[in-house]
Design a protein around this motif. Structure first.
Motif, PDB file in Angstrom:
ATOM      1  N   UNK A  34       6.691  11.768   6.836  1.00  0.00           N
ATOM      2  CA  UNK A  34       6.216  10.571   6.149  1.00  0.00           C
ATOM      3  C   UNK A  34       7.192  10.222   5.029  1.00  0.00           C
ATOM      4  N   UNK A  35       7.372   8.933   4.819  1.00  0.00           N
ATOM      5  CA  UNK A  35       8.404   8.558   3.846  1.00  0.00           C
ATOM      6  C   UNK A  35       7.998   8.874   2.416  1.00  0.00           C
ATOM      7  N   UNK A  36       6.727   9.270   2.224  1.00  0.00           N
ATOM      8  CA  UNK A  36       6.302   9.649   0.882  1.00  0.00           C
ATOM      9  C   UNK A  36       6.471  11.145   0.621  1.00  0.00           C
ATOM     10  N   UNK A  71      -8.428   3.348   0.067  1.00  0.00           N
ATOM     11  CA  UNK A  71      -7.173   3.757  -0.560  1.00  0.00           C
ATOM     12  C   UNK A  71      -7.434   4.674  -1.750  1.00  0.00           C
ATOM     13  N   UNK A  95       1.782   4.300  14.317  1.00  0.00           N
ATOM     14  CA  UNK A  95       3.058   5.008  14.226  1.00  0.00           C
ATOM     15  C   UNK A  95       3.637   5.025  12.815  1.00  0.00           C
ATOM     16  N   UNK A  96       3.161   4.133  11.944  1.00  0.00           N
ATOM     17  CA  UNK A  96       3.698   4.114  10.585  1.00  0.00           C
ATOM     18  C   UNK A  96       3.063   5.137   9.665  1.00  0.00           C
ATOM     19  N   UNK A  97       1.969   5.755  10.126  1.00  0.00           N
ATOM     20  CA  UNK A  97       1.264   6.722   9.288  1.00  0.00           C
ATOM     21  C   UNK A  97       1.489   8.113   9.833  1.00  0.00           C
ATOM     22  N   UNK A 118       0.828  -1.198   0.000  1.00  0.00           N
ATOM     23  CA  UNK A 118       0.000   0.000   0.000  1.00  0.00           C
ATOM     24  C   UNK A 118       0.864   1.251   0.000  1.00  0.00           C
ATOM     25  N   UNK A 119       2.094   1.111   0.459  1.00  0.00           N
ATOM     26  CA  UNK A 119       2.958   2.280   0.538  1.00  0.00           C
ATOM     27  C   UNK A 119       2.878   2.924   1.901  1.00  0.00           C
ATOM     28  N   UNK A 120       2.763   2.106   2.915  1.00  0.00           N
ATOM     29  CA  UNK A 120       2.754   2.634   4.279  1.00  0.00           C
ATOM     30  C   UNK A 120       4.177   2.800   4.761  1.00  0.00           C
ATOM     31  N   UNK A 121       4.430   2.380   5.980  1.00  0.00           N
ATOM     32  CA  UNK A 121       5.752   2.582   6.546  1.00  0.00           C
ATOM     33  C   UNK A 121       6.678   1.435   6.156  1.00  0.00           C
ATOM     34  N   UNK A 168       9.936   8.424   7.690  1.00  0.00           N
ATOM     35  CA  UNK A 168       8.958   7.502   8.256  1.00  0.00           C
ATOM     36  C   UNK A 168       9.079   7.411   9.757  1.00  0.00           C
TER      37      UNK A 168
END
Lengths: 156, 295
Positions: B177-179, B30, B131-133, A124-127, B199
């Motif tokens: 965020x890593x994006x 999504x 925590x990942x978001x 999904x492109x999360x962490x 991230x």
């Protein structure tokens, strides 16, 4: 029928507590260490009295957790229902099995669900925090006996 | 035994249905973000009351401690704050004179590059607990003119940008965020590059910095305004560590964002004057090189 009624109150209370602990406000660092409380409780009830946990219930709990955590809706639902399905499918009478086999099943299911979650978030492109997932997994595995002891109190 | 045979196909059917339902939900969430409202509803009516209730004893002790604080202490603090305010006042005067001077100089140079932009304050409604978001939900949407890619600031620096817009709410992707990526430049050397989210909370990565570049620990990086998305000159992050690996094409540089990513209650939505230019620029970039040079 009577047995089912006696179990529904502890069931409700334990899930309520698991959710409350999960959404407790806490510092950012500790959040990575947060064990998967709801999954723990879910596995416990599936092992102790398989009839009390149905797939739709696991699914709904997963969706609820997604809503609270802000994760992709359906992520935890998928993980929960797959875990419960595997547990139920592999053996019928978990509550009659020896303790070591049950612990093995718990660790297996936990590991599977964490791996699955990791792969899904990759897609999904999360962490990409693989290490942090491991932290949570290890802590969940260690917290399992605690959950087990706490939840066994209801039998008295 | 007969019971078991009846259960098995039911379980199999159940798992197929729940997998399909989950995948459907995930795709819907999504793709369309229509479910942001569900998240919002839950956070408003369930999450916030629970967190409020849990926080209650802490708030009560804080309140009690404040009541017991001696008058002397309060007076002291008051005096300190007064002095601080005076200092800030002086700084504001200094700044306003600088601004007018800067304005004059820019007018002299006939440059159109100005810092001014419209700003509105928005309230944070929901912070992702996973925590990942690294995302927030704020209480402004299409109704207020929020658009995708809009920069979001707080009092200390750049916070992130808007990724999805609802009618009344929108989702903000944090810097970490890593994006996320922000074009930045060094205040000390004007070295331009890109700050990418790692991230991890409170950590950014400075990308594509050759080992010969002049970057030191403590360097301040501000937005360069080059992507026409963030206004120019807002503070982004400070360099925390610089690692040179022999042979590697780029250095590993980590920075700490200046914005208080996890303490902010209100954020500033920015309508930059250059936002409408971004489209034209992307068109120009798409053209082959020859045509641009002729034009």
């Amino acid at each position: 029928m009577h047995r089912r009624q006696s179990i529904s109150l502890p069931l409700f209370i334990s899930f309520l507590l698991a959710f409350v602990v999960t959404i407790l406000p806490m510092p950012e660092v500790l959040r990575w260490w947060q064990p998967a409380w709801v999954l723990c409780v879910l596995i416990y009830w599936t092992l102790v009295s398989p009839d009390s946990i149905s797939l739709p219930l696991a699914w709904c709990l997963g969706v609820l957790l997604d809503v609270f955590l802000g994760t992709l809706l359906g992520l935890h639902a998928l993980i929960f229902s797959l875990s419960i399905f595997l547990l139920k499918r592999s053996r019928h009478g978990w509550h009659r099995q020896p303790t070591w086999l049950r612990s093995l099943a718990v660790v297996g299911v936990l590991m599977g669900s964490y791996l699955f979650q990791y792969v899904l978030t990759l897609f999904i492109g999360g962490s990409h925090q693989g290490v942090s997932y491991t932290l949570s997994f290890v802590l969940t595995a260690f917290c399992w006996p605690l959950v087990y002891l706490l939840l066994n109190l209801h039998k008295r | 035994m007969g019971l078991h045979f009846r259960r098995r196909p039911k379980l199999g059917f159940g798992i197929v249905v729940s997998v399909l339902l989950s995948v459907g939900l995930m795709l819907a969430d999504h793709r369309y973000d229509a479910l942001a409202r569900v998240h919002l509803f839950a956070s408003h009516y369930v999450l916030e009351p629970v967190q409020f209730a849990i926080d209650w004893p802490f708030r009560a002790t804080r309140w009690a401690r404040m009541g017991m604080q001696s008058e002397h202490q309060l007076l002291l603090e008051n005096a300190r704050l007064r002095a601080h305010e005076l200092l800030l006042q002086a700084k504001v005067h200094e700044r306003s004179s600088l601004v007018s001077e800067n304005q004059e100089l820019r007018d002299l140079l006939q440059s159109s590059n100005r810092l001014d932009a419209t700003v509105k304050a928005a309230q944070i409604l929901f912070v992702s607990l996973d925590p990942g978001l690294n995302q927030l939900v704020v209480d402004m949407g299409k109704q207020e003119g929020v658009f995708v890619g809009q920069p979001v600031l707080d009092a200390y620096g750049v916070l992130g940008q808007v990724v999805t817009v609802g009618y009344r709410v929108s989702r903000v992707l944090l810097l970490t965020d890593h994006q996320s990526g922000v074009p930045v430049e060094s205040v000390r050397t004007n070295f331009r590059t890109l700050a990418k989210g790692s991230g991890v909370a409170n950590k950014l990565q400075l990308m594509y910095v050759p080992p010969t570049a002049d970057v030191k620990v403590g360097d301040l990086f501000v937005t360069s305004g080059l992507a026409l998305r963030y206004p120019k000159g807002y503070p982004v992050a400070r360099v925390v560590s610089v690692n040179r690996k022999p042979g590697a094409p780029y250095m590993t540089i980590s920075m700490q964002p200046l914005a208080k990513l996890y303490q902010a209650q209100q954020v500033l939505m920015v309508w930059s004057l250059h936002a409408d230019l971004a489209h034209d620029v992307s068109e120009v970039i798409k053209q082959p090189v020859g045509e641009v040079s002729h034009a």
